[in-house]
Design an enzyme around this catalytic site. Structure first.
Site, short mmCIF file in Angstrom:
data_model
loop_
_atom_site.label_atom_id
_atom_site.label_comp_id
_atom_site.label_asym_id
_atom_site.label_seq_id
_atom_site.Cartn_x
_atom_site.Cartn_y
_atom_site.Cartn_z
N ASP A 1 -6.22 75.20 11.51
CA ASP A 1 -5.41 74.40 12.43
C ASP A 1 -4.13 75.12 12.91
O ASP A 1 -3.43 74.61 13.78
CB ASP A 1 -4.97 73.09 11.75
N LYS B 1 -0.40 66.52 13.86
CA LYS B 1 -1.43 66.37 14.92
C LYS B 1 -2.36 65.23 14.57
O LYS B 1 -2.49 64.83 13.40
CB LYS B 1 -2.22 67.66 15.12
O1 C5P Z 1 -9.00 76.57 7.39
P1 C5P Z 1 -8.47 75.70 6.32
O2 C5P Z 1 -7.94 76.50 5.16
O3 C5P Z 1 -7.50 74.67 6.79
O4 C5P Z 1 -9.71 74.91 5.77
C1 C5P Z 1 -9.71 74.25 4.54
C2 C5P Z 1 -11.15 74.03 4.13
O5 C5P Z 1 -11.79 73.12 5.03
C3 C5P Z 1 -11.99 75.29 4.20
O6 C5P Z 1 -11.94 75.99 2.98
C4 C5P Z 1 -13.37 74.76 4.46
O7 C5P Z 1 -13.94 74.32 3.25
C5 C5P Z 1 -13.11 73.52 5.31
N1 C5P Z 1 -13.27 73.76 6.75
C6 C5P Z 1 -14.55 73.87 7.27
N2 C5P Z 1 -14.69 74.07 8.63
C7 C5P Z 1 -13.63 74.13 9.44
C8 C5P Z 1 -12.33 73.99 8.91
C9 C5P Z 1 -12.18 73.80 7.56
O8 C5P Z 1 -15.54 73.83 6.55
N3 C5P Z 1 -13.82 74.30 10.76
#
Ligand code: C5P
Length: 290
Positions: A155, A17
């Protein structure tokens, strides 16, 4: 995402994406950031092959495909194949949720560079949820899989929705599909180094005043691509550039190209440019690769 096969062997094409717009609205009590982002899926795919295992084991192996097998720091070698791997996590989560007593052998052909803001791991996880519901014969709808997707990553729900474009809100899991009337032609550049998503978010500041992605969506849906290109926005560019000078370098290169607009995807380091035609995109990709 495309899933096909004969019931015993399933193949999934899991797309990358791009974030054409990403605004950070605020920091949440759970540590995540509240977002408004316009995501589009692009024709760069990881290919996953799923087979029923001989035992109840869930075995995953990752293979680099072509030149992408060596993408430097944060490259294919850095992709875990144990419990840290999102495909492994997705398979275990689905098995625990449904109570099925089945295993799987999963091969992931990586083409989407990791640590790039292209969400290859999240797309692979969404493809795993969908493919294993077929392989294991557990008929769960996308709505029923949604809570599992959210547990796996911010995502993953976008890919589960299987829509070419969507505005994603919340931490990224609230999906509003957006119809786009045309195919967009992008050139994507991922420098040799990557970035950790959590490091970039930790260094970001919520935008004030926050911008809305509505003007960009209006331009895109009306086919006004030059205007749309000027409305690309990513609030994570500043912290990404602080952490990785390759982002600055690639953005500078794009600023000298005759593209309609350019930006960084997600938390970087991949950047993209919007071209007028496929022919222009192919010529530019060749030039930048050289
Ligand atoms: O959700 P995901 O595991 O992909 O996110 C990885 C890291 O990115 C999270 O641990 C967080 O620190 C950060 N993140 C965030 N806000 C979001 C998405 C991700 O702070 N909306």
């Amino acid at each position: 995402m495309l899933v096909y096969g004969n019931g015993e062997v399933l193949v999934a094409q899991a797309p990358a994406k791009l974030n054409l717009f990403l605004e950070v609205l605020g920091k949440r009590a759970d540590g995540y950031h509240e977002l408004e982002t316009l995501m589009v899926s692009v024709g760069l795919y990881d290919t996953l092959v799923f087979k029923e295992g001989h035992s109840k084991t869930i075995a995953v192996r990752c293979l680099g495909a072509g030149e992408r097998s060596d993408c430097g720091e944060g490259g294919i070698d850095s992709i875990p194949t144990g419990r840290d791997n999102l495909v492994v996590q997705a398979a275990h989560l689905l098995r625990d949720h449904t109570g099925v007593q089945r295993g799987a052998e999963i091969t992931v052909w990586k083409r989407i560079p990791p640590a790039a803001g292209l969400a290859g791991g999240s797309s692979d996880a969404a493809a795993t949820l969908v493919a294993l519901t077929h392989l294991w014969n557990v008929p769960l709808s996308a709505a029923e899989l949604h809570p599992l997707a959210v547990r796996l990553g911010s995502d993953v729900a976008f890919f589960l929705a299987r829509t070419p474009a969507a505005v994603c809100r919340g931490r990224g899991e609230v999906i509003e599909p957006v119809p786009l009337p045309m195919t967009l032609q992008f050139v994507i550049v991922r420098p040799p180094t990557g970035l950790s998503t959590s490091h970039v978010y930790r260094a970001c500041q919520p935008s004030s005043p926050a911008r809305s992605c509505r003007p960009l969506i209006q331009s895109l849906t009306a086919g006004r691509l030059a205007e749309a290109g000027r409305l690309f926005h990513n609030a994570l560019v500043a912290p990404a550039e602080e952490l990785n000078k390759d982002v600055t370098l690639v953005r500078r290169i794009f600023s000298r190209q005759p593209v309609l607009g350019h930006s960084m995807s997600g938390s970087g380091t991949a950047c993209f440019g919007l071209c007028t035609t496929r022919c222009q995109a192919l010529a530019l990709a060749r030039q930048l690769a050289a």
